[in-house]
Design a protein around this motif. Sequence first.
Motif, short mmCIF file in Angstrom:
data_model
loop_
_atom_site.label_atom_id
_atom_site.label_comp_id
_atom_site.label_asym_id
_atom_site.label_seq_id
_atom_site.Cartn_x
_atom_site.Cartn_y
_atom_site.Cartn_z
N THR A 1 0.80 -1.23 0.00
CA THR A 1 0.00 0.00 0.00
C THR A 1 0.84 1.28 0.00
OG1 THR A 1 -0.11 -0.24 2.39
CG2 THR A 1 -2.04 -0.99 1.15
N VAL A 2 1.92 1.29 0.79
CA VAL A 2 2.68 2.54 0.97
C VAL A 2 4.12 2.45 0.45
CG1 VAL A 2 3.56 4.17 2.70
CG2 VAL A 2 1.30 3.14 3.00
N VAL A 3 4.83 1.41 0.84
CA VAL A 3 6.27 1.34 0.53
C VAL A 3 6.49 1.10 -0.96
CG1 VAL A 3 8.47 0.22 1.07
CG2 VAL A 3 6.75 0.52 2.86
N LEU A 4 5.82 0.07 -1.49
CA LEU A 4 6.02 -0.29 -2.90
C LEU A 4 4.67 -0.40 -3.62
CD1 LEU A 4 8.62 -3.16 -2.26
CD2 LEU A 4 9.12 -0.78 -2.86
N PRO A 5 3.97 0.73 -3.78
CA PRO A 5 2.62 0.65 -4.37
C PRO A 5 2.62 0.14 -5.81
CG PRO A 5 3.31 2.94 -4.07
CD PRO A 5 4.34 2.09 -3.39
N THR A 6 3.79 0.16 -6.47
CA THR A 6 3.82 -0.33 -7.85
C THR A 6 4.52 -1.70 -7.95
OG1 THR A 6 5.87 0.83 -8.31
CG2 THR A 6 3.84 2.02 -8.82
N ALA A 7 4.55 -2.42 -6.85
CA ALA A 7 5.20 -3.76 -6.84
C ALA A 7 4.60 -4.63 -7.95
CB ALA A 7 5.01 -4.42 -5.49
N ASP A 8 5.43 -5.51 -8.53
CA ASP A 8 4.96 -6.39 -9.60
C ASP A 8 3.96 -7.42 -9.08
OD1 ASP A 8 6.77 -5.46 -11.74
OD2 ASP A 8 8.30 -6.13 -10.31
N LEU A 9 4.18 -7.86 -7.86
CA LEU A 9 3.31 -8.89 -7.29
C LEU A 9 3.06 -8.53 -5.82
CD1 LEU A 9 1.88 -11.67 -7.35
CD2 LEU A 9 4.10 -12.73 -6.93
N LYS A 10 1.77 -8.47 -5.46
CA LYS A 10 1.42 -8.15 -4.06
C LYS A 10 0.63 -9.31 -3.47
CE LYS A 10 0.90 -3.23 -5.02
NZ LYS A 10 -0.01 -2.07 -4.94
N ILE A 11 1.01 -9.70 -2.28
CA ILE A 11 0.33 -10.81 -1.62
C ILE A 11 -0.10 -10.38 -0.23
CG2 ILE A 11 0.65 -13.15 -0.68
CD1 ILE A 11 2.91 -12.89 -3.20
N PHE A 12 -1.32 -10.72 0.12
CA PHE A 12 -1.79 -10.49 1.48
C PHE A 12 -1.99 -11.85 2.12
CE2 PHE A 12 -4.63 -9.36 4.95
CZ PHE A 12 -4.02 -8.21 5.43
N MET A 13 -1.10 -12.19 3.08
CA MET A 13 -1.16 -13.51 3.71
C MET A 13 -1.96 -13.44 4.98
SD MET A 13 1.99 -15.75 2.87
CE MET A 13 2.60 -15.94 4.43
N ASN A 14 -2.74 -14.49 5.19
CA ASN A 14 -3.50 -14.55 6.42
C ASN A 14 -3.64 -16.00 6.88
OD1 ASN A 14 -4.87 -13.54 8.58
ND2 ASN A 14 -6.35 -12.39 7.36
#
Length: 225
Positions: free
Chosen positions: A136-149
Motif C-alpha cells: 500500500t505505501v512502501v512499494l505501491p507499484t510492486a509487480d506482485l502483491k500478496i496479502f497472507m492470512n
Amino acid sequence: MTFPKKLTIAIDGPAASGKSTTARLLAKKLGYVYIDTGAMYRAITLAVLQSGADPSHKEESEKIAAKSLIELKIINGTQQTFLDGIDVSSQIRSPQIDKAVSEIATNAAIRKLMVRQQQRLAENGGIVMDGRDIGTVVLPTADLKIFMNASIEARALRRLKDQSGQGLSLEEIKKDIERRDHIDSTRKDGPLKKAADARELDNSSLSIDEQVEIIFKWAKEVAQI
Ligand code: CDP
C-alpha cells in the motif's frame, strides 16, 4: 537458479501469519534479496527501550530513531539485523519487543524514516519485502502483491512452536497477536491493510512448501515465463 526477471514482490499480513518464513524461502528460490521490514521496527523499539525512553513518547522516540543506524546484512544466506553496528537479530524477538513494537510503529515520523530506507533497498528490484504496508505505501507499484492470512489459532500455535524458551502460554501468545493486529490495523499511518490489487493467500491449512510454491507460480505468471 536465478529467476530471469528482477521482480519486486510485496508480502503483507497480520502478526505471525508466516510471512517471514515464506518470504525468506521464496527469495532463496528466486535468487532474490529478502527484506524483513518488521525487523527494522523491532530494532528501533530496542534502541528506544535501551535508552530508557518511553515508546509512547513520540518526540523522544523519533529522536532516538533518527540517530540509530539500522543495517540488514545477509550472513550465510540469512538476514541479520544490526543496530549501531551490533547484531541484535535474536534480541529483537523478545516478548518485551513484541509488547512495545506496535506503539513505535504508530509513530508517523518513524514510519517516514523507515519507508524511505525500505524504498531505497528495493530500488533495483529482485526483492521480496514483507511487512504491513508494503503493497500500500512502501512499494505501491510492486509487480506482485500478496496479502497472507491465517486463523488466529493457526498463527498462535505456530508462534508457540517457534518461541525459543520464552515460556508464554498459547493464550498469552494469542492475546499479544490480537493486540498487535488491532493497533496495526487501526493506526492512521500505513495501517495493516490489503492493497486493492493484492492476491490473498490464507495459509491456515497449507504447509510452508505449499505456500512458497503458490507464490512462485504467481511470480512466473507475472513475469510471463
Ligand atoms: O513477525 P511478526 O508478524 O510478529 O511481526 P513483524 O513482521 O516482525 O513486525 C513487528 C511489528 O512491526 C508489527 O506488529 C507492526 O507493528 C510493525 N511493522 C509495521 O508497522 N510495518 C511494517 N512494514 C512491518 C512491521
